[in-house]
Scaffold this motif. Sequence first.
Motif, PDB file in Angstrom:
ATOM      1  N   THR A  29     -44.562 -43.439 -32.746  1.00  0.00           N
ATOM      2  CA  THR A  29     -43.628 -43.087 -31.670  1.00  0.00           C
ATOM      3  C   THR A  29     -43.022 -44.352 -31.103  1.00  0.00           C
ATOM      4  O   THR A  29     -43.741 -45.306 -30.772  1.00  0.00           O
ATOM      5  N   TRP A  30     -41.703 -44.347 -31.029  1.00  0.00           N
ATOM      6  CA  TRP A  30     -40.978 -45.478 -30.450  1.00  0.00           C
ATOM      7  C   TRP A  30     -40.382 -45.051 -29.104  1.00  0.00           C
ATOM      8  O   TRP A  30     -39.773 -43.978 -28.999  1.00  0.00           O
ATOM      9  N   SER A  31     -40.533 -45.891 -28.091  1.00  0.00           N
ATOM     10  CA  SER A  31     -39.894 -45.681 -26.799  1.00  0.00           C
ATOM     11  C   SER A  31     -38.770 -46.701 -26.672  1.00  0.00           C
ATOM     12  O   SER A  31     -38.979 -47.906 -26.891  1.00  0.00           O
ATOM     13  N   GLU A  43     -34.162 -39.582 -18.664  1.00  0.00           N
ATOM     14  CA  GLU A  43     -34.712 -39.441 -20.006  1.00  0.00           C
ATOM     15  C   GLU A  43     -33.812 -38.551 -20.839  1.00  0.00           C
ATOM     16  O   GLU A  43     -33.388 -37.482 -20.388  1.00  0.00           O
ATOM     17  N   TRP A  69     -33.594 -43.716 -21.032  1.00  0.00           N
ATOM     18  CA  TRP A  69     -34.642 -43.956 -22.015  1.00  0.00           C
ATOM     19  C   TRP A  69     -34.885 -42.715 -22.871  1.00  0.00           C
ATOM     20  O   TRP A  69     -34.426 -41.619 -22.552  1.00  0.00           O
ATOM     21  N   HIS A 124     -37.749 -41.139 -26.216  1.00  0.00           N
ATOM     22  CA  HIS A 124     -38.791 -41.277 -27.244  1.00  0.00           C
ATOM     23  C   HIS A 124     -38.238 -40.740 -28.556  1.00  0.00           C
ATOM     24  O   HIS A 124     -37.485 -39.762 -28.574  1.00  0.00           O
ATOM     25  N   THR A 125     -38.633 -41.332 -29.669  1.00  0.00           N
ATOM     26  CA  THR A 125     -38.424 -40.723 -30.973  1.00  0.00           C
ATOM     27  C   THR A 125     -39.640 -41.065 -31.819  1.00  0.00           C
ATOM     28  O   THR A 125     -40.384 -42.003 -31.502  1.00  0.00           O
ATOM     29  N   CYS A 126     -39.858 -40.300 -32.865  1.00  0.00           N
ATOM     30  CA  CYS A 126     -41.055 -40.545 -33.666  1.00  0.00           C
ATOM     31  C   CYS A 126     -40.756 -40.341 -35.140  1.00  0.00           C
ATOM     32  O   CYS A 126     -39.677 -39.899 -35.535  1.00  0.00           O
ATOM     33  N   THR A 148     -44.149 -49.314 -28.973  1.00  0.00           N
ATOM     34  CA  THR A 148     -44.417 -48.595 -30.216  1.00  0.00           C
ATOM     35  C   THR A 148     -45.880 -48.200 -30.232  1.00  0.00           C
ATOM     36  O   THR A 148     -46.754 -48.998 -29.873  1.00  0.00           O
TER      37      THR A 148
END
Length: 244
Positions: free
Chosen positions: A5-7, A100, A179, A181-183, A204
């Motif tokens: 997961t990336w922020s 978000e 901001w 999140h994606t994963c 990460t």
Amino acid sequence: MKVTTWSLQMHEPRPQAPRPFPDGVRLDRATGITPEYARFLYALVGGPWTWTDRLGWSRQQWADELAVPGSEFWVLYSDGAPAGYAQLHPTVEPNGTHVEIRYFGLCDRVIGRGLGSRLLEHTIAAAWTLPARTPLPGLPGLPAHTERPEHIEHSERPDHTARAALPGHTVLPGVARVWVHTCSLDGPAALANYQGRGLVIYHTEETDENVPDQPLGSWISTGGPTPGSTVDAAVGAVGAEGPA
């Protein structure tokens, strides 16, 4: 399954205006969004990418989510049908409003047409201008600002210092951060799209997640019956009864 997961975040709006959509494509702010339609969009877009967390939500949980001041759904339409969407969810922090991009994506049928990058550009612009569309009743008012757009025009430039107010109302504080999140379970172009639009990785994380071996797909996620399902049995029983 190992999931990364990336922020990502940005602290200033993009200097470029969002690019226009091609003919036959439009982006609308869904001001009348209902729990039913919000769930449908989530399932339609997320079905191919293992979005399952909210499939079991009650109608009240969806209603509570939509009732958060400043919560917005922007729905992309192509040839008259939903083609994707973005959900914005603000929270107020000491340094201002943090927005978000809670959910974002395209339907299968339009992937590969270059719409994802354009949708994200418009989504980011909407995030930075969100306070101008969010009056909060019962708080001291600020100087009135008459522009309250329901649709982002192609020529608009994002203005994160904007304040909008109605008499006896105020708005969310100015946006300080956008901001997302994606994963690694999301579409293969997701991370590059976010980075290409100016969002920067700040965290990460790799975790073990219990996820289905295969995505459910949009049909099942949106409630479509499968052979032998309760819905199929019910329909079959009605058909067997014959005309009234």
